[in-house]
Design an enzyme around this catalytic site. Sequence first.
Site, PDB file in Angstrom:
ATOM      1  CB  SER A  11      -0.899   0.019   1.239  1.00 41.54           C
ATOM      2  OG  SER A  11      -1.420   1.328   1.395  1.00 41.54           O
ATOM      3  CG  HIS A  36      -3.811  -1.725  -1.586  1.00 41.94           C
ATOM      4  ND1 HIS A  36      -4.919  -2.491  -1.909  1.00 41.94           N
ATOM      5  CD2 HIS A  36      -4.180  -0.980  -0.519  1.00 41.94           C
ATOM      6  CE1 HIS A  36      -5.908  -2.220  -1.069  1.00 41.94           C
ATOM      7  NE2 HIS A  36      -5.491  -1.295  -0.216  1.00 41.94           N
ATOM      8  CG  ASP A  38      -5.074   2.147   1.076  1.00 43.35           C
ATOM      9  OD1 ASP A  38      -6.047   1.361   0.953  1.00 43.35           O
ATOM     10  OD2 ASP A  38      -3.960   1.790   1.504  1.00 43.35           O
ATOM     11  CG  MET A  40      -8.301   6.778   2.890  1.00 41.13           C
ATOM     12  SD  MET A  40      -7.435   6.738   4.474  1.00 41.13           S
ATOM     13  CE  MET A  40      -6.637   5.127   4.364  1.00 41.13           C
ATOM     14  CG  HIS A  69      -9.192  -0.150  -0.290  1.00 40.55           C
ATOM     15  ND1 HIS A  69      -8.554  -0.419   0.915  1.00 40.55           N
ATOM     16  CD2 HIS A  69     -10.526  -0.193  -0.017  1.00 40.55           C
ATOM     17  CE1 HIS A  69      -9.463  -0.610   1.855  1.00 40.55           C
ATOM     18  NE2 HIS A  69     -10.655  -0.468   1.325  1.00 40.55           N
ATOM     19  CG  MET A  71     -11.295   2.883   2.390  1.00 44.82           C
ATOM     20  SD  MET A  71      -9.709   2.820   3.221  1.00 44.82           S
ATOM     21  CE  MET A  71      -8.612   2.963   1.816  1.00 44.82           C
ATOM     22  CG  MET A 140     -11.458  -3.330   5.304  1.00 40.53           C
ATOM     23  SD  MET A 140      -9.973  -2.799   4.447  1.00 40.53           S
ATOM     24  CE  MET A 140      -9.079  -1.920   5.732  1.00 40.53           C
ATOM     25  CG  PHE A 146      -5.772   6.387  10.532  1.00 35.84           C
ATOM     26  CD1 PHE A 146      -5.327   7.687  10.293  1.00 35.84           C
ATOM     27  CD2 PHE A 146      -7.049   6.199  11.034  1.00 35.84           C
ATOM     28  CE1 PHE A 146      -6.154   8.775  10.564  1.00 35.84           C
ATOM     29  CE2 PHE A 146      -7.888   7.286  11.304  1.00 35.84           C
ATOM     30  CZ  PHE A 146      -7.430   8.571  11.064  1.00 35.84           C
ATOM     31  N   GLY A 148      -0.640   1.430   9.733  1.00 37.93           N
ATOM     32  CA  GLY A 148       0.085   1.192  10.983  1.00 37.93           C
ATOM     33  C   GLY A 148      -0.751   0.753  12.166  1.00 37.93           C
ATOM     34  CG  ASP A 177      -6.034  -3.180   3.307  1.00 40.27           C
ATOM     35  OD1 ASP A 177      -4.988  -2.895   3.915  1.00 40.27           O
ATOM     36  OD2 ASP A 177      -6.655  -2.367   2.588  1.00 40.27           O
ATOM     37  N   GLY A 179      -2.766  -4.234   9.122  1.00 40.75           N
ATOM     38  CA  GLY A 179      -1.944  -4.877  10.144  1.00 40.75           C
ATOM     39  C   GLY A 179      -1.243  -6.142   9.674  1.00 40.75           C
ATOM     40  N   GLY A 199       1.193  -2.111   4.189  1.00 42.29           N
ATOM     41  CA  GLY A 199       1.702  -0.753   4.039  1.00 42.29           C
ATOM     42  C   GLY A 199       2.929  -0.550   4.892  1.00 42.29           C
TER      43      GLY A 199
HETATM   44  C1  DX5 Z   1      -6.283   1.146   5.830  1.00 41.46           C
HETATM   45  C2  DX5 Z   1      -5.843   0.916   4.411  1.00 41.46           C
HETATM   46  C3  DX5 Z   1      -4.722  -0.034   4.301  1.00 41.46           C
HETATM   47  C4  DX5 Z   1      -3.470   0.451   4.975  1.00 41.46           C
HETATM   48  C5  DX5 Z   1      -2.719  -0.730   5.468  1.00 41.46           C
HETATM   49  O1  DX5 Z   1      -7.366   1.974   5.850  1.00 41.46           O
HETATM   50  O2  DX5 Z   1      -6.901   0.395   3.621  1.00 41.46           O
HETATM   51  O3  DX5 Z   1      -4.463  -0.420   2.968  1.00 41.46           O
HETATM   52  O4  DX5 Z   1      -2.630   1.190   4.133  1.00 41.46           O
HETATM   53  O5  DX5 Z   1      -1.653  -0.283   6.233  1.00 41.46           O
HETATM   54  P1  DX5 Z   1      -0.907  -1.247   7.236  1.00 41.46           P
HETATM   55  O6  DX5 Z   1      -0.370  -2.402   6.420  1.00 41.46           O
HETATM   56  O7  DX5 Z   1       0.166  -0.377   7.798  1.00 41.46           O
HETATM   57  O8  DX5 Z   1      -1.918  -1.695   8.243  1.00 41.46           O
HETATM   58 ZN    ZN Z   2      -6.377  -0.554   1.574  1.00 44.52          ZN
END
Ligand code: DX5
Ligand code: ZN
Length: 219
Positions: A11, A36, A38, A40, A69, A71, A140, A146, A148, A177, A179, A199
């Site tokens: 990501s 990937h 993201d 938002m 993706h 959101m 998810m 976010f 991390g 996706d 953690g 990510g």
């Molecule tokens: C969260 C995103 C993820 C995010 C994953 O809202 O959809 O794609 O970047 O980040 P990590 O791998 O750090 O959890």
């Molecule tokens: Zn994502």
Amino acid sequence: MTQQDIRIAPSILSSDFSKLGEEVRAIDDAGADYIHIDVMDGHFVPNLTFGAPVVKSIRPHSKKIFDVHLMVAPVDPLIESFVDAGSDIITAHVEAGPHIHRTLQAIKSHGVKAGVALNPGTPLETIKHVMPLVDLVLIMTVNPGFGGQSFIPLLDKISEARSMIDAEGRVIDLQVDGGVNAQTAKQCIDAGADLLVAGSFVFKDGPEKYADNIRSLRG
Ligand code: DX5
Ligand code: ZN
């Protein structure tokens, strides 16, 4: 069993935005299967990232699959701009509006692949009747918004999604996706996932580590 080879989708949310093109080239060279992206909107999720013009500007930097993706809510008015920007897969959240069936049809009408994403609290039952339309199911394992965050161990949900996909009897990506790191990746793969988003784990130690980090997610 329709579980495919394990593929990794870094990501770019965790990349250095000041040199996005370079970062995309670096993860491509490091063995990323999908890129990937993201998106938002500060409304469906409490954070803002980037839109279609940014996707368009990084498109020339990689020939890999652009896995977008969304959101955002509403989704439908944005679909065309993300198709035109060069998306290969567009994933919408089942929670983003009352008409996920229409949204998936709209995505597919543009000739790109359609994905459906579920937040941690959303049951798989909500996508049962749209399975014939999907090319990707995204589970998810954090609340979106976010990078991390810590992995929520929804391993039963991943296994159930695997059974739903197997019952469909055709190729559908099962993506996880949130953690994902070397430990949680293995748990996801064992539960039936075949496409892992990561990510912070991929980007954490700088470009010279991207290839090792991607490799360590493959199980
Ligand atoms: C969260 C995103 C993820 C995010 C994953 O809202 O959809 O794609 O970047 O980040 P990590 O791998 O750090 O959890
Ligand atoms: Zn994502």
